[in-house]
Design an enzyme around this catalytic site. Sequence first.
Site, PDB file in Angstrom:
ATOM      1  N   CYS A 164      -4.449   7.710   7.402  1.00 45.49           N
ATOM      2  CA  CYS A 164      -3.118   7.161   6.959  1.00 45.49           C
ATOM      3  C   CYS A 164      -2.308   8.543   6.859  1.00 45.49           C
ATOM      4  O   CYS A 164      -2.733   9.527   6.432  1.00 45.49           O
ATOM      5  CB  CYS A 164      -3.375   6.221   5.812  1.00 45.49           C
ATOM      6  SG  CYS A 164      -1.985   5.394   5.163  1.00 45.49           S
ATOM      7  N   TYR A 244       2.829   1.913  -2.274  1.00 45.50           N
ATOM      8  CA  TYR A 244       2.464   0.485  -1.973  1.00 45.50           C
ATOM      9  C   TYR A 244       2.012  -0.202  -3.163  1.00 45.50           C
ATOM     10  O   TYR A 244       1.896  -1.434  -3.281  1.00 45.50           O
ATOM     11  CB  TYR A 244       1.218   0.401  -1.054  1.00 45.50           C
ATOM     12  CG  TYR A 244       1.634   0.694   0.448  1.00 45.50           C
ATOM     13  CD1 TYR A 244       2.070  -0.302   1.244  1.00 45.50           C
ATOM     14  CD2 TYR A 244       1.519   2.031   1.113  1.00 45.50           C
ATOM     15  CE1 TYR A 244       2.339  -0.211   2.474  1.00 45.50           C
ATOM     16  CE2 TYR A 244       1.850   2.056   2.230  1.00 45.50           C
ATOM     17  CZ  TYR A 244       2.317   0.995   3.146  1.00 45.50           C
ATOM     18  OH  TYR A 244       2.725   1.413   4.503  1.00 45.50           O
TER      19      TYR A 244
END
Length: 421
Positions: A164, A244
């Site tokens: 990621c 997030y």
Amino acid sequence: MKLTVVGGGSTYTPELIDGFARLRDTLPITELVLVDPAADRLDLVGGLARRIFAKQGHDGRITTTSDLDAGVAGADAVLLQLRVGGQAAREKDETWPLECGCVGQETTGAGGLAKALRTVPVVLDIAERVRRTNPDAWIIDFTNPVGIVTRALLQAGHKAVGLCNVAIGFQRKFAALLDVAPSDVHLDHVGLNHLTWERAVRIGGPGGEDVLPRLLAGHGDAIADDLRLPRPVLDRLGVVPSYYLRYFYAHDEVVRELGTKPSRAAEVAAMEKELLEMYGDPALDEKPALLAKRGGAFYSEAAVDLAAALLGGGGSPYQVVNTYNNGTLPFLPDDAVIETQAAVGPEGAVPLPVAPVDPLYAGLVANVTAYEDLALEAALRGGRDRVFKALLAHPLIGQYAYADGLTDRLIAHNREHLAWA
């Protein structure tokens, strides 16, 4: 060295190509294969990729194909960056959850579950074909939801590591604020994919000085603005959460916002149309500035670093990756997939020791891990009840009426991608 990119027709790919060209001493690719079923996109991206290599003096060969088996044959590493259903499916993931008052996002909440259900079977099929053709190849997964997809790959016995760009984004941002080289910044990055916190920012390696308090004191406003969280939240936590976490820490606020503007998927679809037109220009021989707005910042650097380390040619000794927990976080099962600093080499990724995790974070990590267990079960075995249970377990849903309504919508919008539906 041969590297294959599955999903090579993505508009992300020129970012990756640019990194391969600039960092060729770290990752000396001799052959790069772009695989994608969309031949029209593949032609445009492949043409630009060759021009980027030529401009930067890279003598590696770039080929394109829609034949997966041919593309992965003999590859040393296979990078997965696919989107099952394309932006059209993402548009749905970001909109139908809002009908139930829940966040609509492509990796978080109900939309993230839909993406997992569509994606896991496809990725496992690709991985099996890689294994048949070349069982020694490493699989690097950049396909979301990375944690669930990586766990599916590892459970099936594949040589896989998840990647990621959130951590490298923080590393580069903090390095710029501190006026130091990115390689000098070591993050105490803990949690799950898209559910992480930076608990320390150390200079010089895992045992270096923690400068996070200084960062928050001197640059807290800028960091908070980037995360779209109030500065006092960072001060009270004393950590930097992934952006997030805003879906958890400000869920209702986010839902209201999402209901008043076009979806991110719609924005990206328009951007992709413009990018593909640019890629078709035979005079273009570098990644366009517009690509920076597409997302995936520093993805290429992270991918090069990870591939180089796995293939034994270099790369940073410590990298943030997604891999098996194996006792790193004692409150999770060994076969949970966590996102953390790890020592990476030809044998794979071994998480570094992690200091005890505060219950404020451990509780949420454990909850989302339980959801991911159920999500993977639903992706592998299908069935309405399994989908319902995964949704009910998710901390952003958690009420049976919401879970029921979301289950019906998820199946209705994804029926063509779910063999069991």
